[in-house]
Design a protein around this motif. Structure first.
Motif, PDB file in Angstrom:
ATOM      1  N   ALA A  26     -45.250 -24.461  52.559  1.00 55.23           N
ATOM      2  CA  ALA A  26     -45.648 -25.821  53.227  1.00 55.23           C
ATOM      3  C   ALA A  26     -45.589 -25.651  54.738  1.00 55.23           C
ATOM      4  N   THR A  27     -44.620 -24.927  55.272  1.00 56.03           N
ATOM      5  CA  THR A  27     -44.582 -24.928  56.753  1.00 56.03           C
ATOM      6  C   THR A  27     -45.988 -23.995  57.214  1.00 56.03           C
ATOM      7  N   THR A  28     -46.246 -23.008  56.645  1.00 56.39           N
ATOM      8  CA  THR A  28     -47.422 -22.370  56.988  1.00 56.39           C
ATOM      9  C   THR A  28     -48.609 -23.136  56.674  1.00 56.39           C
ATOM     10  N   LEU A  29     -48.845 -24.169  55.868  1.00 53.64           N
ATOM     11  CA  LEU A  29     -50.203 -24.948  55.631  1.00 53.64           C
ATOM     12  C   LEU A  29     -49.993 -25.751  57.012  1.00 53.64           C
ATOM     13  N   VAL A  30     -48.871 -26.363  57.231  1.00 56.67           N
ATOM     14  CA  VAL A  30     -48.647 -27.193  58.459  1.00 56.67           C
ATOM     15  C   VAL A  30     -49.300 -26.575  59.732  1.00 56.67           C
ATOM     16  N   LEU A  31     -48.901 -25.254  60.008  1.00 52.05           N
ATOM     17  CA  LEU A  31     -49.490 -24.494  61.154  1.00 52.05           C
ATOM     18  C   LEU A  31     -51.005 -24.310  60.995  1.00 52.05           C
ATOM     19  N   ALA A  32     -51.392 -23.909  59.842  1.00 55.89           N
ATOM     20  CA  ALA A  32     -52.925 -23.685  59.525  1.00 55.89           C
ATOM     21  C   ALA A  32     -53.441 -25.035  59.977  1.00 55.89           C
ATOM     22  N   GLU A  33     -52.996 -26.244  59.311  1.00 59.25           N
ATOM     23  CA  GLU A  33     -53.858 -27.320  59.704  1.00 59.25           C
ATOM     24  C   GLU A  33     -53.901 -27.433  61.215  1.00 59.25           C
ATOM     25  N   GLN A  34     -52.862 -27.383  61.915  1.00 59.44           N
ATOM     26  CA  GLN A  34     -52.600 -27.749  63.505  1.00 59.44           C
ATOM     27  C   GLN A  34     -53.430 -26.747  64.259  1.00 59.44           C
ATOM     28  N   HIS A  35     -53.586 -25.707  63.961  1.00 59.45           N
ATOM     29  CA  HIS A  35     -54.149 -24.695  64.707  1.00 59.45           C
ATOM     30  C   HIS A  35     -55.560 -24.046  64.307  1.00 59.45           C
ATOM     31  N   GLY A  36     -56.015 -24.878  63.241  1.00 52.28           N
ATOM     32  CA  GLY A  36     -57.555 -24.669  62.834  1.00 52.28           C
ATOM     33  C   GLY A  36     -57.767 -23.435  62.230  1.00 52.28           C
ATOM     34  N   CYS A  37     -56.653 -22.849  61.592  1.00 51.21           N
ATOM     35  CA  CYS A  37     -56.845 -21.557  60.776  1.00 51.21           C
ATOM     36  C   CYS A  37     -57.321 -21.868  59.440  1.00 51.21           C
ATOM     37  N   HIS A  38     -58.643 -21.945  59.153  1.00 51.87           N
ATOM     38  CA  HIS A  38     -59.300 -22.269  57.916  1.00 51.87           C
ATOM     39  C   HIS A  38     -58.957 -21.594  56.937  1.00 51.87           C
ATOM     40  N   ARG A  39     -58.914 -20.207  56.980  1.00 54.85           N
ATOM     41  CA  ARG A  39     -58.711 -19.413  55.799  1.00 54.85           C
ATOM     42  C   ARG A  39     -57.339 -19.453  55.206  1.00 54.85           C
ATOM     43  N   LEU A  40     -56.199 -19.257  56.390  1.00 57.43           N
ATOM     44  CA  LEU A  40     -54.881 -19.421  56.057  1.00 57.43           C
ATOM     45  C   LEU A  40     -54.723 -20.826  55.364  1.00 57.43           C
ATOM     46  N   LYS A  41     -55.303 -21.991  55.650  1.00 59.88           N
ATOM     47  CA  LYS A  41     -55.200 -23.210  55.085  1.00 59.88           C
ATOM     48  C   LYS A  41     -55.618 -23.166  53.672  1.00 59.88           C
ATOM     49  N   GLU A  42     -56.655 -22.461  53.349  1.00 62.83           N
ATOM     50  CA  GLU A  42     -57.300 -22.410  52.101  1.00 62.83           C
ATOM     51  C   GLU A  42     -56.287 -21.587  51.087  1.00 62.83           C
ATOM     52  N   MET A  43     -55.902 -20.231  51.707  1.00 62.91           N
ATOM     53  CA  MET A  43     -54.832 -19.740  50.829  1.00 62.91           C
ATOM     54  C   MET A  43     -53.576 -20.309  50.629  1.00 62.91           C
ATOM     55  N   CYS A  44     -53.255 -21.317  51.488  1.00 59.72           N
ATOM     56  CA  CYS A  44     -52.023 -22.232  51.186  1.00 59.72           C
ATOM     57  C   CYS A  44     -52.333 -23.090  50.255  1.00 59.72           C
ATOM     58  N   HIS A  45     -53.273 -23.809  50.310  1.00 59.31           N
ATOM     59  CA  HIS A  45     -53.799 -24.833  49.516  1.00 59.31           C
ATOM     60  C   HIS A  45     -53.868 -24.172  47.973  1.00 59.31           C
ATOM     61  N   ARG A  46     -54.422 -23.104  47.995  1.00 57.66           N
ATOM     62  CA  ARG A  46     -54.842 -22.628  46.577  1.00 57.66           C
ATOM     63  C   ARG A  46     -53.398 -22.079  46.268  1.00 57.66           C
ATOM     64  N   PHE A  47     -52.523 -21.707  46.941  1.00 61.89           N
ATOM     65  CA  PHE A  47     -51.130 -21.300  46.280  1.00 61.89           C
ATOM     66  C   PHE A  47     -50.302 -22.428  45.747  1.00 61.89           C
ATOM     67  N   LEU A  48     -50.468 -23.601  46.464  1.00 60.59           N
ATOM     68  CA  LEU A  48     -49.550 -24.837  46.279  1.00 60.59           C
ATOM     69  C   LEU A  48     -50.341 -25.657  44.884  1.00 60.59           C
ATOM     70  N   LYS A  49     -51.582 -25.234  44.574  1.00 59.44           N
ATOM     71  CA  LYS A  49     -51.953 -25.807  43.568  1.00 59.44           C
ATOM     72  C   LYS A  49     -51.907 -25.064  42.342  1.00 59.44           C
ATOM     73  N   SER A  50     -51.643 -24.160  42.434  1.00 64.20           N
ATOM     74  CA  SER A  50     -51.603 -22.994  41.000  1.00 64.20           C
ATOM     75  C   SER A  50     -49.858 -22.834  40.655  1.00 64.20           C
ATOM     76  N   ASN A  51     -49.924 -22.748  39.249  1.00 64.54           N
ATOM     77  CA  ASN A  51     -48.454 -22.557  38.742  1.00 64.54           C
ATOM     78  C   ASN A  51     -47.410 -23.272  39.173  1.00 64.54           C
ATOM     79  N   ASP A  52     -47.721 -24.633  39.403  1.00 60.86           N
ATOM     80  CA  ASP A  52     -46.636 -25.613  39.659  1.00 60.86           C
ATOM     81  C   ASP A  52     -45.863 -25.430  40.855  1.00 60.86           C
TER      82      ASP A  52
END
Length: 350
Positions: A296-322
């Motif tokens: 969650a904290t990494t996703l916030v960093l990615a969103e705030q600092h324009g890290c699109h690849r990192l944002k996608e990786m966090c998003h994918r992780f949070l959406k999988s396996n509950d």
């Protein structure tokens, strides 16, 4: 399964136009099925040719035979039998082992470069013990249950001593300027410490920020306005690490337990000072260490600092396996405040 099994489907070999340099990608699909083969049991890649010699990479899923390495994934680089080395000749080579991410790019924190190794008739292999802990390895690849490791090999020819050239060491000499304060003309006050640096070096490496700060004001005000600079919101160790990168184009050694924390803070600092290469390195490091505790904290960093690849990786992780359901309350509130639209999307699939 016996040691040194046949090559696994998906392994590919590519050799460069330069006969003395080549690389090979060894892809292992369904690697979890090889777990439990036993300490010292290896899975072999296909052979590949560099410099007229046949090479092979070996993967040890449960350690390379040494008792202390049972919790580590190990690799080795092997020179296959070659008649040329039976008469006492040797092959000298340097190589690099790199774990690749899902896009096929080397992961900086798991890219290891080795000095020249001598292969002979009695010593056909080089074992890299403790390449990556099994638990860290699983966190990288557990979703797809496959991984790819790249082996770069460069044959080293003997050069007469009088013709040998030393390795480039510009980064070491420039880095010594930072360590010794020689000629420093700006002092940073960071977290109770004073760090002396050089305006021209900083301006060259961070043109949008340091160049504007040091050379963008009127001439009569330059010396007064930039002789001392107070840094707010960045820890001293993080600012030191950024300065080290600015001077040497490399990161300093970071203690294992602090790597993720420092990488997070360095990403923020590098974005603030427009040190783009450092920002990309930090983003790549964080992409390899996404888990329930920091997603969650990494996703916030990615969103705030324009890290699109990192944002996608966090998003994918949070959406999988509950994984989204396992986010701690405090992290959930942070995510809700910072990225409410993402929370709604994640909740809809959780």
């Amino acid at each position: 399964m016996a040691a040194d099994s046949t090559a696994i489907a998906g392994d590919t070999s590519v050799v460069s136009a330069d006969a003395a340099t080549g690389w090979h990608e060894f892809k292992v699909q369904g690697y979890s099925r090889y777990r439990g083969l036993g300490n010292g049991v290896a899975v072999r890649s296909g052979t590949f040719v560099v410099g007229g010699h046949s090479w092979r990479t070996k993967y040890f899923p449960d350690g390379n035979g040494q008792e202390e390495n049972t919790n580590w994934v190990c690799f080795s680089v092997n020179l296959e039998h070659h008649p040329g080395i039976d008469g006492g000749n040797v092959v000298k080579a340097r190589f690099t082992l790199s774990l690749l991410d899902n896009d096929g790019h080397p992961i900086p924190s798991y890219t290891k470069r080795y000095q020249v190794h001598i292969f002979s008739s009695s010593k056909h292999s080089y074992h890299e013990s403790r390449f990556i802990k099994i638990e860290d390895f699983d966190s990288l690849y557990e979703k797809d249950d496959c991984f790819c490791i790249r082996c770069d090999v460069t044959i080293v020819e003997d050069v007469p001593q009088e013709s040998a050239l030393p390795l480039p060491d510009l980064h070491r000499h420039i880095g010594s300027l930072l360590d010794g304060d020689l000629g420093g003309d700006v002092t940073f006050e960071v977290g109770g410490e004073e760090l002396v640096a050089h305006k021209y070096m900083l301006a060259a490496r961070s043109r949008p920020v340091f160049n504007a700060q040091f050379f963008g004001c009127p001439m009569k005000e330059k010396a007064a306005c930039t002789a001392r600079v107070r840094i707010v919101g960045i820890e001293a160790r993080v600012f030191k690490a950024m300065l080290h990168f600015i001077y040497t184009d490399s990161l300093p050694e970071i203690a294992g337990g602090d790597k993720i924390i420092v990488a997070q803070h360095l990403l923020v600092a590098s974005d603030r000072y427009c040190v783009e290469r450092l920002k990309l390195i930090c983003e790549s490091m964080l992409c390899t260490f996404i888990n329930k505790r920091i997603a969650a904290t990494t996703l916030v960093l990615a969103e705030q600092h324009g890290c699109h690849r990192l944002k996608e990786m966090c998003h994918r992780f949070l959406k999988s396996n509950d994984n989204f359901k396992a986010v701690a309350d405090d992290d959930y509130e942070l995510l809700k405040r910072s990225c409410p639209s993402l929370v709604d999307e994640l909740r809809s699939v959780a």
